[in-house]
Design an enzyme around this catalytic site. Structure first.
Site, short mmCIF file in Angstrom:
data_model
loop_
_atom_site.label_atom_id
_atom_site.label_comp_id
_atom_site.label_asym_id
_atom_site.label_seq_id
_atom_site.Cartn_x
_atom_site.Cartn_y
_atom_site.Cartn_z
N TYR E 146 5.64 -8.05 3.58
CA TYR E 146 5.40 -6.72 4.15
C TYR E 146 6.72 -6.00 4.39
O TYR E 146 7.24 -5.99 5.51
CB TYR E 146 4.69 -6.88 5.50
CG TYR E 146 3.24 -7.28 5.44
CD1 TYR E 146 2.55 -7.38 4.23
CD2 TYR E 146 2.53 -7.56 6.60
CE1 TYR E 146 1.21 -7.74 4.20
CE2 TYR E 146 1.20 -7.92 6.57
CZ TYR E 146 0.54 -8.01 5.36
OH TYR E 146 -0.78 -8.37 5.33
N LYS E 177 0.86 -12.10 -0.34
CA LYS E 177 -0.10 -11.18 0.26
C LYS E 177 0.59 -9.83 0.41
O LYS E 177 1.63 -9.74 1.06
CB LYS E 177 -0.51 -11.72 1.63
CG LYS E 177 -1.55 -10.91 2.37
CD LYS E 177 -1.76 -11.49 3.78
CE LYS E 177 -2.69 -10.61 4.60
NZ LYS E 177 -2.52 -10.82 6.05
#
Lengths: 267, 267, 267, 267, 267
Positions: E146, E177
């Protein structure tokens, strides 16, 4: 604090720690009043005086001299310390591990914690390693508990000194070295806060014989178990004489004036 | 300081450390006066001169050249050092562990401590690891004790240099390298403060032959055990000649002028 | 959180932790209302009261006193803590390793995490080491979960206290100590957020008997398993009497007024 | 620098390192000129070209692809690296230990040191761990020596590049990767400063075929042992063709124009 | 990225990670839409749904509940995480070691890296330890990649998300992810950049059923192997129904509308 841990550096529960780390902490200037005390050998000799229950030095001096004195002197290896060449929030370097102190034959380790410093948290954690390391090697732990730092208005107040004494107990010191808080009563408070841990007053800067001995006597009366002293011994012309007097005050609980008189008559 | 620890890098208690870490500390500019000294091999050859009791280099040079010189040269592995490409409070990187120095065959380790720097506490703790690591492998410990930093007004004053010498002793160095404090008397003070630790003067920037040798001679007279020298040897046209002269001054305690004359006649 | 990990420091799923780290956290001032409580022995004696399921102290007190009380007292060794002499973003020193706590015979370890502090990340990582160390030695883990710091407007709000309770569960505490959030309903929320982890309310500053017991009773009704209390016990004139009352409120879920009446009639 | 340490990633003393860590250092933008080079498999295939003496990649790519290429490709695992998403003084994360690189079958490790950065001291110490770890596992050590940072006015000047080459030698690299300093003469200076350590020029940003090969040829003439190249290979339409030409320039010391002509006729 | 490392937390190469670390990252507020999801047991039950290929939780929940679910649930232990009580440059605490995750029976470890944060370098190094620790224990490695921080203008841009996907591959993650970058095409770019590493989209904040499933379907079409989802499951009134639909979209690649219709008819 472990019961009896400090037995090796005390006698009948009393102690006189001859402290000699001034070459690191203050530099050569501390030897000027009595220049031959720059020579560590002079101090190791002094430490054989029967008044002295241990000698506190940094690693380098222990390496060089202790092998010749291990039968006559109890070694209190001061693990941290720093020069006064830098400026900043109080801190101290860990110059020796507990393991190496044990190899050098130390009976005890010494460690400064500046409670109240912005570095207090880090110093307490370094103390933990030193303390647990000392336990592994059956060495006593002496904390130089000297609150000072940006957040402290008056680091010589009795309250702060009592708090410092308690820090020693809580964090696991067997002996806590604190400044003389100005009166026997205040010293008694500090001693009470340290519980079963021994409290020794620090000798501090040079004062005249009687004023100095009076403070020591007050401290002993208040429950302190002794003194850690450097300059008030080695900056005098006759260090042995003040050791004679300290021996009387600490171990025989003599009156300071009487102790001085006896010490002088010994000459 | 451990008695006799420095025997392997000295002769009759005297020492001449040929220092060659300038490629790291200062960069190629230091080789300009005598370009072929950029080649480490030139310096390893020079280190076989009988005046030289040890050669101080960083890890990379030791790896590359020492296997060919281990019979003729004593290796003093400089464990820390840094470039001058960055600006900031004095500090130094630990480029080699004591363990690896031992694997490389080092007789001694060298370590810079900038007393007075805001990094003094951290550097002293790095020195501790180096010093205790050296003890495990029976290597001598040489401290480059160079007080400098934001808090120090005059880092070349005799007082500061004496304090630096004492730091070496207190922290466990066998040999302390200090700047020449400007006079034999001041050098004597530094030597006294180092107690049983050897004191060697650093050669510093290039000076003319006689001025340089006069300082060395004064230092020896004052009790220094030798010199750690780089530029004052390898930046000269004839490095061997100044080594001849240094040998006379340090080991035979010859007069500088005489030593120079003899060195010249050797050509 | 491991099921049954806290069994050794609870009784029938309930717990009364007598907390006594005030000498470190607040200093001697906390002993002034009841001066003989400065003596740790007084507190170890108090901890033998059958209401008390564990005694939380720092390492130094455990070393000195626990050997004499290990049959009667369950030891909850508080691993971190700091003085209030310094100022700054909330933080705490790790004064004892989990390994050493186990050597001292601890049944559980205690650890403060200041969620919301700029030091939260570092403290959580120190908690990890303590928690995993405790698991190796089958000691329960009690988190003092006290959100506070620069980024937090209201660290006593029910939301923040509930979040703190959840932090304990997520990070692996068996018991989470939180402040009383002001109502039984809010306490119920915190208990829900902690899931299977036990929640104990902290006693906090001294209040009158009935107000204090009412909060404890509310907390128990809301699902808390007990209390961790120091000043609200030892700063009272008769610490044993409030322990009697707490025992009734916590273990028999008595009404506070009734519990007080019974405790008084016991005198 | 250890003699022969780099033999496994060179041929006849020359080397062509195909560098492919751009996905980490620069992100997807570097693959835009030739989109199928985003696929590491394309690059591993390219690395089987006989011109290539090693392939430099980060850990993740080595894990995924190297097992299928270990017979045909020499692995140079780049241990540190970082994204360009953040801003600040040059630094790099150590993404892989030397131990894990050895487990992956690496023949050599690569490590960036930003001399002149405020992080130089820390990076040099990380390099030490990498270097000594590589020695334990007989892997060569390649330093990406790229001085840059706040204190450096001109990090592409010949002086700075020469200093960077010397850093590699002093700190223990077997191969030092430096920027092309703009001329054969300056490259020769850098090579001289690196002593026995191999010097390879970095390929840098994309340039036209002949200008690029001319620099490589100059570097080889000046004593460089090869090149570490990424974008100047994989951003071209026909990476194999430039590898053919580089092979001629580096290993047969062909003239760039001639090498290009031959490479084109191979198509 | 190691081929097949993620097999234990996927089915036929697809995966649905049920993520439940919101109690730590966001606090109790995330449970308000569906209050009984504050109870971890509710989520562990949900994780036995056959659509779910692994459950991502912090250490504390794994300790408490996983022993009862280890036959039915694959554990993805999230090693780092932090509260949102503090403010500052993005960072995360490492709350669990890879070794302890393995003891708890984890099939995989999860780790957040905030590329672009001023803490990126430190986080990447913590990731290294986690990744290499996971390899020792044959656990898959899932990176929450992220990018965010002071230096990043738009952390939700497709370019940044693609770069984040690449970071996962380069640094050794088996599964990366990333946020859904807004279109199937942009998701395809991210998938391409991750090479052989699996890419799963993060569920993000709650959206209506069809919009949510449409994004998932687009992601699968673009090559993503699945989703890591928390709030978009447990904040709904009927979490099982959306899991039914996700199962159809991810594993049977059904059309979202059709998947929803089937899921509703299952009720």
């Amino acid at each position: 604090m472990l019961p009896h841990a400090a037995d090796d550096i005390s006698r009948d529960g009393k102690s006189l720690i001859l402290a000699y780390d001034h070459g690191l902490e203050h530099g050569p200037v501390d030897f000027e009043p009595n220049p031959d005390t720059a020579d560590p050998e002079r101090i190791f000799e002094l430490a054989t005086h029967e008044a002295v229950t241990s000698l506190a030095v940094q690693k380098g001096l222990a390496e060089a001299y202790y092998p010749d004195y291990e039968d006559e002197v109890n070694l209190l290896l001061k693990l941290n310390g720093t020069s006064n060449l830098w400026r900043g929030e109080p801190n101290s370097a860990v110059n020796c591990t507990a393991e190496y102190a044990a190899e050098l034959g130390a009976d005890a380790v010494g460690f400064t914690v500046y409670g109240g410093s912005n570095h207090e948290v880090a110093m307490a954690e370094e103390f933990r390693d030193a303390q647990e390391g000392a336990r592994e090697h059956d060495m006593a732990v002496v904390m130089w508990s000297y609150p000072r730092g940006q957040g402290l208005r008056n680091d010589a107040s009795p309250d702060v000194i009592s708090y410092g004494a308690r820090l020693g107990l809580e964090l696991g010191a067997d002996v806590v070295k604190v400044k003389y808080p100005g009166s026997a009563e205040a010293m008694g408070d500090a001693v009470e806060m340290a519980g079963p841990a021994d409290v020794v007053m620090s000798g501090g800067t040079m004062r005249d014989d009687e004023a100095f001995l009076r403070n020591v006597s007050n401290a002993i009366d208040a429950g302190a178990t002794g003194i850690a002293v450097g300059r008030n011994v080695f900056q005098r012309d006759e260090p042995e004489r003040i050791l004679d007097a300290l021996e009387a005050v600490i171990f025989q609980e003599s009156d300071p004036a009487e102790a001085l008189a006896v010490a002088e008559s010994d000459d």
